[in-house]
Motif scaffolding. Structure first.
Motif, PDB file in Angstrom:
ATOM      1  N   TRP A   1       0.820  -1.207   0.000  1.00  0.00           N
ATOM      2  CA  TRP A   1       0.000   0.000   0.000  1.00  0.00           C
ATOM      3  C   TRP A   1       0.855   1.258   0.000  1.00  0.00           C
ATOM      4  O   TRP A   1       0.529   2.252  -0.650  1.00  0.00           O
ATOM      5  CB  TRP A   1      -0.963  -0.033   1.190  1.00  0.00           C
ATOM      6  CG  TRP A   1      -1.894   1.137   1.185  1.00  0.00           C
ATOM      7  CD1 TRP A   1      -1.981   2.105   2.136  1.00  0.00           C
ATOM      8  CD2 TRP A   1      -2.831   1.482   0.164  1.00  0.00           C
ATOM      9  NE1 TRP A   1      -2.928   3.033   1.772  1.00  0.00           N
ATOM     10  CE2 TRP A   1      -3.467   2.675   0.567  1.00  0.00           C
ATOM     11  CE3 TRP A   1      -3.205   0.899  -1.051  1.00  0.00           C
ATOM     12  CZ2 TRP A   1      -4.448   3.304  -0.188  1.00  0.00           C
ATOM     13  CZ3 TRP A   1      -4.172   1.519  -1.821  1.00  0.00           C
ATOM     14  CH2 TRP A   1      -4.792   2.701  -1.399  1.00  0.00           C
ATOM     15  N   GLN A   2       1.977   1.188   0.733  1.00  0.00           N
ATOM     16  CA  GLN A   2       2.855   2.354   0.794  1.00  0.00           C
ATOM     17  C   GLN A   2       3.374   2.745  -0.598  1.00  0.00           C
ATOM     18  O   GLN A   2       3.472   3.916  -0.926  1.00  0.00           O
ATOM     19  CB  GLN A   2       4.034   2.032   1.718  1.00  0.00           C
ATOM     20  CG  GLN A   2       4.812   3.267   2.108  1.00  0.00           C
ATOM     21  CD  GLN A   2       6.123   2.928   2.773  1.00  0.00           C
ATOM     22  OE1 GLN A   2       6.677   1.839   2.593  1.00  0.00           O
ATOM     23  NE2 GLN A   2       6.626   3.850   3.565  1.00  0.00           N
TER      24      GLN A   2
ATOM     25  N   GLU B   1       2.154   6.774  -1.470  1.00  0.00           N
ATOM     26  CA  GLU B   1       3.064   7.805  -0.977  1.00  0.00           C
ATOM     27  C   GLU B   1       4.010   8.247  -2.079  1.00  0.00           C
ATOM     28  O   GLU B   1       4.298   7.488  -2.998  1.00  0.00           O
ATOM     29  CB  GLU B   1       3.886   7.266   0.204  1.00  0.00           C
ATOM     30  CG  GLU B   1       3.115   7.221   1.501  1.00  0.00           C
ATOM     31  CD  GLU B   1       3.939   6.605   2.606  1.00  0.00           C
ATOM     32  OE1 GLU B   1       5.175   6.648   2.528  1.00  0.00           O
ATOM     33  OE2 GLU B   1       3.329   6.065   3.542  1.00  0.00           O
TER      34      GLU B   1
ATOM     35  N   GLU C   1      11.999   4.783   2.888  1.00  0.00           N
ATOM     36  CA  GLU C   1      10.544   4.928   2.792  1.00  0.00           C
ATOM     37  C   GLU C   1      10.053   5.629   1.519  1.00  0.00           C
ATOM     38  O   GLU C   1      10.776   6.436   0.949  1.00  0.00           O
ATOM     39  CB  GLU C   1      10.061   5.771   3.984  1.00  0.00           C
ATOM     40  CG  GLU C   1      10.418   5.228   5.330  1.00  0.00           C
ATOM     41  CD  GLU C   1       9.284   4.423   5.917  1.00  0.00           C
ATOM     42  OE1 GLU C   1       8.307   5.019   6.357  1.00  0.00           O
ATOM     43  OE2 GLU C   1       9.386   3.185   5.881  1.00  0.00           O
TER      44      GLU C   1
ATOM     45  N   GLY D   1       6.980   5.855  -1.958  1.00  0.00           N
ATOM     46  CA  GLY D   1       6.274   5.094  -2.976  1.00  0.00           C
ATOM     47  C   GLY D   1       6.345   5.789  -4.318  1.00  0.00           C
ATOM     48  O   GLY D   1       7.153   6.693  -4.515  1.00  0.00           O
TER      49      GLY D   1
END
Lengths: 302, 284
Positions: free
Chosen positions: B43-44, B48, B59, B61
């Motif tokens: 989902w990330q 994102e 981190e 996306g």
């Protein structure tokens, strides 16, 4: 009163729409000459400085010292394109004959969506597939089998990926062409005692030959300009390829890889625009010839 | 006599093999993209934008690329429809008596269709430098419009070609102008075909990388104005695949899975609408 108002606005709308229509129409007619002219203007300085034959037939690619020889790029493009055609043309011809004359209904129902989806897959996805599957296959299985060593990023990988990419394109054209072969012709051949295969070999293929040739021409022009997918698997080494396991550096890859630097080195932008011009002209020639050959069939060629 | 039979059987075998090969190629593509890509898809990834250190495996996306691609291709499709629809109508209504001219126009359109996208991209880039325009969403939209315009017009043209002559004459005889006939009769008659043409162009617009490589730039942000650069999915795949870090490469595969899903959905939609069109068509 109200009615006449309405009438004026209707006429006006029609007129306005006509103007817009003519404008759009002019845009589409101008597009190709504009492309040609623009690319020519930008690439002309290179010719003036280095001379035509020097640019096209020289191997020397040293942008920093002003040497722009396109031969190895042109050769790479030819290797990849022709190999892709060798791989895909037989498959296309056989499949199109199969689908038109032999296949049962359910096969057609499966094959049509398959061809459509293959045609719609973006070239970058073909490139990823090439890296995931074709490149390892070439380096681990195919090349050792023939006694060569390669990283897999080679002319052959590019050609295989390209072959799969142009198959749906050529197949659709071939199917449309075979459909135009008159039923009566086939029936008279059958009634004279020829077998189905003989009819296909001597009547259908003969009748459709110009169409088959032009579908190959269209496939060629499509393959010649394909960029990202080939770029991702072909290795991008400036050299004259000597066999299919060598890395190559086709023209579209040259443009795509170097546009970032083209403003910082003198004449580099001219050289890259010349690459685009060469691509455009070759594609244009094959396209025009094939389309003219195909026109009498009056079919949809997409 | 026997040889004849053997030859036919050999070729029939080869034909089946070729057809199988094509089916197998599609399966191989979808399998290799999904088996490699779906694993890293989460989902990330799709919700994102890239955060600090994203290109070193941290981190973030690819939302910037998804949105960028949608903006670019939707914008280009709308623009291509606004320019292409009048042209397709013009060819079929105003020029319907001048077959020679129409054939030449169709030839030109078919040839434009064959122009490689890298040529459009390079040309667009040159024009942009000439006018001093920076890479932007707008430039990308214009180049993709040029790229999909021939596709749009020719698909619309094929649809309008099928409209029976009588319908046009009936519309004229009721006193409508040519443009009324065009929009109230032709377009209405051909809505499903129109949708197919739009979807076809949209799919082509989303998937093309070579033309936006030069013109739309790349950014980690979601563009908010037409003069800002925009990231695209194909380029997100292409750039991340070039990274030596395995996490980033895996994200490229995930992005490839996302793009494949989008394209599959568009293809299937186009097919459904197209089939419906076959049923509703009025025969001449």
């Amino acid at each position: 009163m109200k009615l006449s108002d309405l009438k004026i606005s209707r006429q006006l709308r029609s007129k306005l729409h006509n103007k817009w229509m003519y404008l759009c129409f002019a845009v589409i007619l101008i597009l190709a000459p504009a492309l040609l002219f623009g690319l020519y203007i930008k690439s002309a300085p290179l010719f003036e400085q280095n001379g035509f034959s020097e640019v096209i037939f020289s191997n020397e690619w040293k942008p920093l010292s002003g040497k722009f020889g396109f031969l190895s790029f042109i050769l790479s493009s030819l290797w990849v394109t022709i190999l892709a055609l060798i791989l895909s043309v037989p498959v296309c011809i056989l499949t199109s004959i199969y689908l038109i004359y032999y296949a049962k209904g359910f096969v057609l129902k499966i094959m049509h969506p398959i061809i459509d989806i293959l045609a719609g897959i973006p070239s970058v996805i073909y490139g990823v597939w090439g890296i995931l599957m074709i490149v390892p296959m070439v380096s681990k299985d195919i090349a050792p089998f023939f006694g060569y060593e390669t990283t897999g990023f080679s002319i052959l990988s590019g050609a295989i990926v390209l072959a799969v990419m142009i198959i749906p394109f050529m197949l659709n054209i071939l199917i449309e062409i075979l459909r135009t072969v008159p039923e009566g012709l086939i029936e008279s051949s059958l009634s004279l005692g020829a077998s189905k295969w003989q009819t296909i070999k001597f009547v259908v293929v003969k009748k459709a030959l110009p169409g088959i040739v032009s579908s190959i021409g269209l496939g060629l022009s499509r393959a010649f300009g394909e960029t990202i997918a080939v770029l991702m698997v072909v290795g991008n080494v400036v050299q004259n390829p000597t066999n299919v396991f060598d890395a190559g550096y086709p023209l579209p890859a040259l443009i795509a890889n170097n546009y970032g630097e083209m403003m910082s080195i003198p004449m580099y932008d001219s050289a890259l625009m010349l690459a685009a011009l060469i691509l455009f002209v070759i594609v244009l020639i094959f396209n025009i010839l094939s389309r003219i050959l195909i026109r009498r069939y009056e079919i949809k060629v997409a | 006599m026997k040889l004849r039979k053997v030859e036919e059987h050999v070729f029939l075998f080869l034909m089946r093999l070729s057809a199988l090969l094509i089916g197998f190629a599609l399966l191989a593509i979808i399998w290799s993209i999904f088996s490699k890509g779906l694993g890293s898809l989460n989902w990330q990834m799709i919700s994102e934008v890239p955060k600090g250190g994203y290109y070193f495996g941290k981190e973030g996306g690819i939302l910037n690329a998804i949105i960028g691609s949608l903006y670019l291709s939707l914008g280009a499709t709308v623009l291509a429809l606004v320019i292409g629809l009048p042209i397709a109508l013009f060819i079929n209504i105003h020029l319907s008596k001048r077959r020679r001219l129409v054939n030449v126009v169709r030839l030109i359109l078919d040839i434009l269709w064959g122009v490689p996208s890298i040529v459009y991209g390079a040309f667009g880039f040159t024009v942009m430098i000439f006018f001093g325009v920076k890479t932007s969403l707008m430039a990308g939209i214009i180049v993709i419009t040029a790229l999909i315009l021939p596709i749009m017009i020719r698909s619309l043209d094929e649809v309008f070609k099928e409209v029976p002559m009588g319908l046009k004459e009936a519309s004229y005889s009721l006193g409508s102008t040519k443009s009324e006939t065009a929009y109230k009769v032709y377009v209405r008659q051909c809505v499903p075909g129109l949708v197919t043409a739009v979807l076809l162009s949209l799919g082509r617009g989303i998937g093309d990388a070579a033309s936006v490589l030069f013109t739309s730039g790349y950014t980690d942000n979601i563009p908010t104005a037409l003069d800002q650069p925009a990231a695209t999915l194909p380029l997100a795949i292409f750039f991340q695949l070039g990274s030596p870090i395995p996490e980033v490469q895996n994200r490229a595969y995930a992005a490839a899975a996302v793009l494949t899903i989008i394209i599959l959905v568009i293809s299937i939609l186009a097919r459904i609408v197209g089939n419906k069109y076959q049923k509703n068509k009025i025969k001449a």
